[in-house]
Design a protein around this motif. Structure first.
Motif, short mmCIF file in Angstrom:
data_model
loop_
_atom_site.label_atom_id
_atom_site.label_comp_id
_atom_site.label_asym_id
_atom_site.label_seq_id
_atom_site.Cartn_x
_atom_site.Cartn_y
_atom_site.Cartn_z
N CYS A 198 -21.91 22.66 -6.21
CA CYS A 198 -21.32 23.16 -4.95
C CYS A 198 -20.54 24.45 -5.20
O CYS A 198 -20.64 25.41 -4.42
N CYS A 252 -24.91 17.49 -0.74
CA CYS A 252 -24.92 17.52 -2.21
C CYS A 252 -25.03 16.09 -2.76
O CYS A 252 -24.25 15.23 -2.38
N THR A 264 -24.26 14.91 -5.56
CA THR A 264 -23.11 14.47 -6.36
C THR A 264 -21.90 14.18 -5.49
O THR A 264 -21.18 13.21 -5.70
N CYS A 265 -21.68 15.01 -4.47
CA CYS A 265 -20.44 14.92 -3.69
C CYS A 265 -20.58 14.07 -2.43
O CYS A 265 -19.56 13.74 -1.81
N CYS A 272 -18.42 19.82 -6.47
CA CYS A 272 -18.82 19.68 -7.87
C CYS A 272 -19.26 21.04 -8.42
O CYS A 272 -19.16 22.07 -7.75
ZN LIG Z 1 -21.40 18.85 -4.99
#
Ligand SMILES: [Zn+2]
Lengths: 401, 326
Positions: free
Chosen positions: A289, A391, A393-394, A286
């Motif tokens: 990252c 992470c 988000t990921c 993302c």
């Molecule tokens: Zn990420």
């Protein structure tokens, strides 16, 4: 005819016999067009039935900047000839059904007949259909794209997206158009004080009537709960919002909606334009990252925790990026977005060189790699690295697979 | 040689031998004739690639669904041992009607073996290399039209709709008569590409999603490889929406690389064809599909692969602060 002398332009607003108007012909021109407010001159032209040879002669005369003698012209008029007035040339329209061209226009004087430029308005065969089959009109017409942040970059991107033929645009921005915006924004004082999404929606409907526009005066961060379901209906999101937080939010929401996000901004003092494409794939990271990867390489600071205020044009907060550069970045973001959609539809000529574009706008001589671009217009395409472990988000446990 | 001629010749290599298709159909019909008359059977439904006409040579197996009358087996469909029971029952009925020694209808099935979802019925010697088998599944119709199938290893029943893919493929074939033959070409490419570990069903579903109706087979394939290279990154899922990802352990990035490689060659071939260089185009398709694709008649021209250049990173003098504006 309606006649605008300043534009040397006339429009036929009705056809009749002698003094009786029989067929009013609406021009259907948009508000503000000079012919809408022009003087109407009755009986100012003549509508003839003519020999098809007149149409060929019209094309020929225009190509060679030539004229016909009035006598020669008269011999090709089938019926209804009336001598032109002595003091000026008279507008004459010739119509021959079934011929190409079907219409020709002339200024006919005592001595010579001069071809006039002619435009038939309101034709049904215009619009995106003209681009087929060279451009995949139907693929893009079926797509909905969200544009989050419609400042100078986002508004330019939205215009270009409509120009590429995106069927539906959802515009998201809570801000109003203020005086200091006008120096860089595509909108004008006509929309001062309105929300940018409302002004832009009207602007796009005028310019690109085939694109449906949905203005949403929402904030990507505060109204994330309303944007989340909206993104599920979109094929892609372009984010040109100011600041780190809304960009992170869009990066997160797009990944969870399983759609690509294209993030566009200018960095530093408008030195570098950046277009970053985030794919919601397990092997691609993302925004956070990618920033971390670049920080590891030493060239970028990781995303700072606090947003610095952007330039307002005041002494202490100077405006550092100029309209043309911002619009260029918006255009590249729109191009990247459309290329992403078309690559997925199988258009090999739309594969981008990478996911992360750095573009030199006003490069200083000491820019560090990977932004060490020396000449304005220099571009560098980077790849987006994999997710950084942990992470939020990921992470495949919370994110999409 | 024109590209369309080359594809015509290649298609006959890809297509299953008509006699082996006929034999597979005969064996399928044998099962239908044996099981259909049973009192508790609603119908015997062909499924799998033979039903979709996307089969390749050699044909190792044929798939059938046996839909039962729920009232005759009220205990089926609930979690627990009934998943195994149902397959045991079906295996028994197959042997009773078709068993090699005492079948009442025919004597062709040498052995049955229960798998996770199906009973595998061997008509050839099970010890032979790639023995021919008919895979028969138990199915119960649900009120929404989908089917309930036993899953032995998890002692449960799952919802599936294999008829959905069959009808989608048939519908596409009606729009374009080259569709199903091209799916066979893609499956052939899958089987013959080194390092591609994609399941046959995943390729068929990808084709349904990414193989467009086009003027020529070449144009359709070129568009397919490009689109599929992106689509595979999103995962390939059951098109009927019941069974989730078809191959969760698929190496998506490796598959994407293979598809992109093919897309590059295919689009170069298209460009060569547009430039009226049929020999170069055929040579590129040969490079893509291998030596069994017809060779060009004239001089062969080499295709150059694209290469990516990585940016070199050196120590910075200054750091970019990420403070977006505009
Ligand atoms: Zn990420």
């Amino acid at each position: 005819m309606a006649v605008s002398s300043a534009d040397r332009l006339a429009g036929i607003v009705g056809v009749g016999e002698r003094d009786t108007l029989m067929f009013p012909t609406a021009l259907n021109l948009p508000a503000g067009h000079p012919l809408n407010v022009a003087d109407i001159e009755p009986r100012s032209g003549i509508w003839h039935r003519g020999d098809p040879a007149l149409q060929t002669a019209w094309l020929d005369c225009r190509m060679r900047s030539a004229v016909l003698s009035t006598d020669g012209f008269r011999r090709l008029v089938t019926d209804g000839w009336i001598n032109p007035p002595a003091n000026r040339a008279r507008f004459t329209l010739i119509y021959t059904p079934g011929e190409t061209p079907g219409y020709s226009a002339w200024w006919v004087g005592q001595q010579e007949a001069q071809p006039a430029d002619l435009e038939v308005s309101g034709r049904p065969d215009l619009g995106w259909a003209q681009l087929e089959p060279g451009w995949p009109v139907n693929v893009l017409r079926a797509m909905r794209v969200a544009v989050i942040g419609v400042g100078s970059i986002g508004a330019a991107a939205a215009e270009v997206l409509a120009g590429y033929g995106i069927g539906t645009l959802a515009l998201v921005d809570p801000d109003r158009l203020l005086s200091h915006n006008l120096i860089r924004h595509p909108l004008t004082a006509r929309d001062l004080g309105r929300t940018k999404v409302a002004g832009l929606a009207d602007h796009l409907r005028r310019t690109w009537p085939e694109t449906a526009v949905e203005p949403l005066a929402l904030d990507a961060v505060v109204d994330a709960d309303r944007i989340r379901p909206m993104l599920k209906e979109c094929a892609l999101v372009v984010c040109a919002a100011d600041g780190v937080t809304p960009r992170r939010v869009v990066s997160h929401l797009a990944r969870h909606a399983r759609i690509p996000a294209v993030l566009a901004c200018v960095l530093e003092d408008g030195e570098i334009g950046e277009v970053l494409r985030l794919q919601p794939w397990p092997s691609r990271g993302c925004l956070t990252c990618q920033r971390e990867h670049l920080a590891g390489s030493g060239g970028f600071d990781p995303e700072p925790a606090l947003d610095a205020p952007y330039g307002l044009g005041s002494d202490d907060r100077p405006m550092t990026a100029v309209a043309g550069d911002l619009h260029l970045v918006g255009t590249l973001a729109a191009k990247s977005a459309v290329a992403t959609l078309l690559e997925r539809a199988g258009h090999h000529d739309q594969i981008l060189p990478g996911d992360h574009l750095l573009l030199a706008l006003r490069p200083r001589t000491d820019l560090p790699p990977p932004a060490d671009l020396r000449r304005t217009g220099d571009q560098r395409w980077l790849q987006v690295g994999p997710p950084v472990p942990g992470c939020p988000t990921c992470d495949p446990d919370t994110g999409p697979r | 040689m024109q590209v369309s001629t080359a594809f015509g010749q290649f298609q006959t290599i890809v297509n299953a031998d008509p006699s082996s298709v006929a034999e597979a159909r005969r064996r399928r019909n044998l099962f239908r004739d044996a099981l259909q008359p049973l009192r508790d059977v609603v119908s015997v439904i062909p499924s799998g690639s033979l039903a979709r006409a996307t089969q390749l040579d050699p044909i190792h197996d044929v798939d059938l669904l046996v839909e039962f009358v729920p009232a005759e087996h009220p205990e089926w469909g609930s979690p627990g041992g009934s998943a195994d029971d149902a397959l045991t029952y079906l295996a028994g009925q197959v042997m009773r009607t078709l068993g090699a020694t005492s079948g009442t209808v025919a004597n062709e099935v040498r052995l049955t073996s229960k798998r996770n979802h199906v009973v595998k019925c061997f008509l050839d010697d099970p010890e032979a290399e790639d023995p021919f088998a008919v895979e028969v599944a138990v199915a119960l119709r649900q009120s929404d039209g989908s089917l309930l199938l036993p899953e032995r290893y998890n002692s449960r029943w799952i919802t599936a709709d294999p008829e959905y893919l069959i009808s989608q493929v048939a519908g596409r074939q009606q729009t374009w008569s080259d569709f199903v033959p091209l799916v066979r070409v893609l499956k052939w490419w899958r089987t013959n590409s080194a390092g591609l570990d994609m399941k046959s069903l995943a390729m068929e579903v990808l084709a349904l999603r990414c193989l467009p109706v086009q003027n020529t087979r070449a144009a359709a394939l070129a568009q397919f490889f490009t689109a599929a290279a992106t689509e595979v990154m999103y995962g390939v899922f059951d098109p009927a929406g019941h069974c989730g990802e078809i191959q969760p352990d698929l190496d998506r990035d490796a598959t994407r690389s293979k598809l992109l490689e093919a897309a590059e060659l295919a689009n170069e071939a298209l460009d060569a064809e547009t430039a009226q260089d049929a020999d170069k185009a055929v040579a590129l398709w040969t490079q893509l599909f291998g030596a069994e694709f017809p060779q060009p008649s004239g001089q062969q021209s080499a295709a150059k692969p694209a290469s990516a250049v990585a940016a070199t990173l050196i120590a910075p003098r200054r750091r970019i602060r990420d403070i977006p504006q505009g």
